[in-house]
Design a protein around this motif. Structure first.
Motif, PDB file in Angstrom:
ATOM      1  N   ASP A   1       0.823  -1.221   0.000  1.00  0.00           N
ATOM      2  CA  ASP A   1       0.000   0.000   0.000  1.00  0.00           C
ATOM      3  C   ASP A   1       0.856   1.270   0.000  1.00  0.00           C
ATOM      4  O   ASP A   1       0.328   2.384  -0.012  1.00  0.00           O
ATOM      5  CB  ASP A   1      -0.969   0.007   1.189  1.00  0.00           C
ATOM      6  N   GLY A   2       2.174   1.103   0.033  1.00  0.00           N
ATOM      7  CA  GLY A   2       3.093   2.238  -0.128  1.00  0.00           C
ATOM      8  C   GLY A   2       3.389   3.048   1.124  1.00  0.00           C
ATOM      9  O   GLY A   2       4.281   3.892   1.118  1.00  0.00           O
ATOM     10  N   HIS A   3       2.680   2.786   2.236  1.00  0.00           N
ATOM     11  CA  HIS A   3       2.875   3.686   3.386  1.00  0.00           C
ATOM     12  C   HIS A   3       4.145   3.375   4.169  1.00  0.00           C
ATOM     13  O   HIS A   3       4.703   4.259   4.811  1.00  0.00           O
ATOM     14  CB  HIS A   3       1.644   3.663   4.298  1.00  0.00           C
ATOM     15  N   PHE A   4       4.613   2.142   4.108  1.00  0.00           N
ATOM     16  CA  PHE A   4       5.810   1.737   4.867  1.00  0.00           C
ATOM     17  C   PHE A   4       7.011   1.766   3.941  1.00  0.00           C
ATOM     18  O   PHE A   4       7.001   1.127   2.888  1.00  0.00           O
ATOM     19  CB  PHE A   4       5.588   0.330   5.421  1.00  0.00           C
ATOM     20  N   ARG A   5       8.051   2.501   4.321  1.00  0.00           N
ATOM     21  CA  ARG A   5       9.256   2.593   3.497  1.00  0.00           C
ATOM     22  C   ARG A   5      10.409   1.908   4.227  1.00  0.00           C
ATOM     23  O   ARG A   5      10.720   2.253   5.373  1.00  0.00           O
ATOM     24  CB  ARG A   5       9.610   4.074   3.247  1.00  0.00           C
ATOM     25  N   GLU A   6      11.024   0.952   3.562  1.00  0.00           N
ATOM     26  CA  GLU A   6      12.064   0.172   4.236  1.00  0.00           C
ATOM     27  C   GLU A   6      13.233   1.044   4.680  1.00  0.00           C
ATOM     28  O   GLU A   6      13.743   0.892   5.784  1.00  0.00           O
ATOM     29  CB  GLU A   6      12.583  -0.968   3.349  1.00  0.00           C
ATOM     30  N   TYR A   7      13.680   1.971   3.820  1.00  0.00           N
ATOM     31  CA  TYR A   7      14.852   2.789   4.175  1.00  0.00           C
ATOM     32  C   TYR A   7      14.605   3.531   5.495  1.00  0.00           C
ATOM     33  O   TYR A   7      15.509   3.659   6.332  1.00  0.00           O
ATOM     34  CB  TYR A   7      15.192   3.797   3.050  1.00  0.00           C
ATOM     35  N   ALA A   8      13.370   4.009   5.672  1.00  0.00           N
ATOM     36  CA  ALA A   8      13.047   4.799   6.866  1.00  0.00           C
ATOM     37  C   ALA A   8      13.041   3.903   8.106  1.00  0.00           C
ATOM     38  O   ALA A   8      13.561   4.288   9.168  1.00  0.00           O
ATOM     39  CB  ALA A   8      11.696   5.485   6.687  1.00  0.00           C
ATOM     40  N   TYR A   9      12.491   2.713   7.971  1.00  0.00           N
ATOM     41  CA  TYR A   9      12.426   1.807   9.120  1.00  0.00           C
ATOM     42  C   TYR A   9      13.824   1.324   9.503  1.00  0.00           C
ATOM     43  O   TYR A   9      14.160   1.243  10.688  1.00  0.00           O
ATOM     44  CB  TYR A   9      11.508   0.623   8.817  1.00  0.00           C
ATOM     45  N   ASN A  10      14.655   1.024   8.506  1.00  0.00           N
ATOM     46  CA  ASN A  10      16.029   0.600   8.789  1.00  0.00           C
ATOM     47  C   ASN A  10      16.780   1.684   9.562  1.00  0.00           C
ATOM     48  O   ASN A  10      17.560   1.387  10.472  1.00  0.00           O
ATOM     49  CB  ASN A  10      16.776   0.290   7.492  1.00  0.00           C
ATOM     50  N   ARG A  11      16.535   2.943   9.183  1.00  0.00           N
ATOM     51  CA  ARG A  11      17.181   4.059   9.883  1.00  0.00           C
ATOM     52  C   ARG A  11      16.678   4.186  11.312  1.00  0.00           C
ATOM     53  O   ARG A  11      17.440   4.418  12.246  1.00  0.00           O
ATOM     54  CB  ARG A  11      16.940   5.367   9.121  1.00  0.00           C
ATOM     55  N   TYR A  12      15.366   4.033  11.453  1.00  0.00           N
ATOM     56  CA  TYR A  12      14.735   4.094  12.769  1.00  0.00           C
ATOM     57  C   TYR A  12      15.341   3.013  13.685  1.00  0.00           C
ATOM     58  O   TYR A  12      15.720   3.287  14.836  1.00  0.00           O
ATOM     59  CB  TYR A  12      13.236   3.908  12.561  1.00  0.00           C
ATOM     60  N   LEU A  13      15.478   1.801  13.159  1.00  0.00           N
ATOM     61  CA  LEU A  13      16.095   0.722  13.942  1.00  0.00           C
ATOM     62  C   LEU A  13      17.529   1.081  14.304  1.00  0.00           C
ATOM     63  O   LEU A  13      17.947   0.933  15.460  1.00  0.00           O
ATOM     64  CB  LEU A  13      16.108  -0.591  13.149  1.00  0.00           C
ATOM     65  N   ALA A  14      18.300   1.560  13.318  1.00  0.00           N
ATOM     66  CA  ALA A  14      19.715   1.872  13.559  1.00  0.00           C
ATOM     67  C   ALA A  14      19.863   2.941  14.642  1.00  0.00           C
ATOM     68  O   ALA A  14      20.705   2.817  15.533  1.00  0.00           O
ATOM     69  CB  ALA A  14      20.375   2.333  12.259  1.00  0.00           C
ATOM     70  N   PHE A  15      19.012   3.963  14.595  1.00  0.00           N
ATOM     71  CA  PHE A  15      19.074   5.031  15.603  1.00  0.00           C
ATOM     72  C   PHE A  15      18.796   4.471  16.990  1.00  0.00           C
ATOM     73  O   PHE A  15      19.490   4.797  17.955  1.00  0.00           O
ATOM     74  CB  PHE A  15      18.055   6.129  15.269  1.00  0.00           C
ATOM     75  N   ARG A  16      17.763   3.648  17.083  1.00  0.00           N
ATOM     76  CA  ARG A  16      17.388   3.149  18.414  1.00  0.00           C
ATOM     77  C   ARG A  16      18.397   2.126  18.941  1.00  0.00           C
ATOM     78  O   ARG A  16      18.677   2.094  20.144  1.00  0.00           O
ATOM     79  CB  ARG A  16      15.974   2.564  18.381  1.00  0.00           C
ATOM     80  N   ILE A  17      18.945   1.301  18.066  1.00  0.00           N
ATOM     81  CA  ILE A  17      19.960   0.338  18.509  1.00  0.00           C
ATOM     82  C   ILE A  17      21.205   1.105  18.965  1.00  0.00           C
ATOM     83  O   ILE A  17      21.792   0.802  20.002  1.00  0.00           O
ATOM     84  CB  ILE A  17      20.292  -0.655  17.367  1.00  0.00           C
ATOM     85  N   ARG A  18      21.576   2.122  18.181  1.00  0.00           N
ATOM     86  CA  ARG A  18      22.745   2.929  18.570  1.00  0.00           C
ATOM     87  C   ARG A  18      22.520   3.587  19.923  1.00  0.00           C
ATOM     88  O   ARG A  18      23.398   3.575  20.790  1.00  0.00           O
ATOM     89  CB  ARG A  18      23.049   4.003  17.519  1.00  0.00           C
TER      90      ARG A  18
END
Ligand SMILES: [Zn+2]
Length: 196
Positions: free
Chosen positions: A20-37
């Motif tokens: 449906d286009g609302h979820f963007r993988e690049y954005a979620y990967n960044r979100y994960l990286a920020f929170r893991i960091r």
């Protein structure tokens, strides 16, 4: 020990989104990286985002960045975790594949031990979810010669964090407890590996 987090893709990468286009993988990967960091840094570990840019950085440049850091610190003093969300299709339709998995390159390397630690925490953090593994070679990780794994000189793994073209997986990824579980499995797996 230097921990490198590679958030896959960029805002300009075609596809790589929910049907449906609302979820963007690049954005979620960044979100994960920020929170893991954030969590690992709070524990006193040295964590760096490999790609702070929003745009996609080509794989050869990503590997160049990793290998430069490996030269500075020594390859056995660096870890690389590349963060992704899986898809079974071409993003046009919702499909049935589900689950979590972690890739290393083919053959036995130090990355296998890191992957095994991540599988152990994934098992604990994702009850009821499918954990996709291949135990034929005595460890759970899947093996595939992804460019980022093949062309970097430190132990490197790539995690595929559930499926963005499966409605149940996606609902979990987007929930507060689901995203926390994905973050926690990386934080826990990395810590487990470092204490070996
Ligand atoms: Zn990806």
């Amino acid at each position: 020990m230097k921990i490198l987090l590679d958030n896959g893709h960029g805002i300009d990468t075609p596809g790589k989104r929910s049907p449906d286009g609302h979820f963007r993988e690049y954005a979620y990967n960044r979100y994960l990286a920020f929170r893991i960091r954030e969590q690992l840094t709070a524990m006193g570990l040295d964590v760096q985002l490999l790609v702070p840019e929003r745009e996609d950085i080509p794989l050869p440049e990503r590997c160049k960045r990793v290998n430069k850091i490996c030269k500075q610190y020594g390859s056995d003093q660096v870890l690389l975790i590349s963060l992704h969300v899986n898809a079974a299709g071409n993003g046009k339709e919702w499909l049935n594949s589900r689950g979590w998995c972690c890739f290393t390159t083919t053959g036995q390397t130090k990355a296998d031990a890191l992957a095994t630690c991540l599988y152990e925490t994934a098992q604990a953090q994702l009850p009821g979810h499918r954990i996709r593994k291949d135990t034929a070679d005595g460890d759970p990780d899947l093996e595939k010669d992804f460019y980022i794994l093949r062309h970097t000189s430190c132990p490197a793994v790539l995690t595929e964090n559930l499926f963005m073209d499966n409605q149940d997986d996606l609902a979990f990824l987007e929930s507060a407890e689901g995203s926390q579980a994905i973050v926690d499995l990386h934080v826990g797996g990395i810590r487990r590996y470092l204490s070996l």
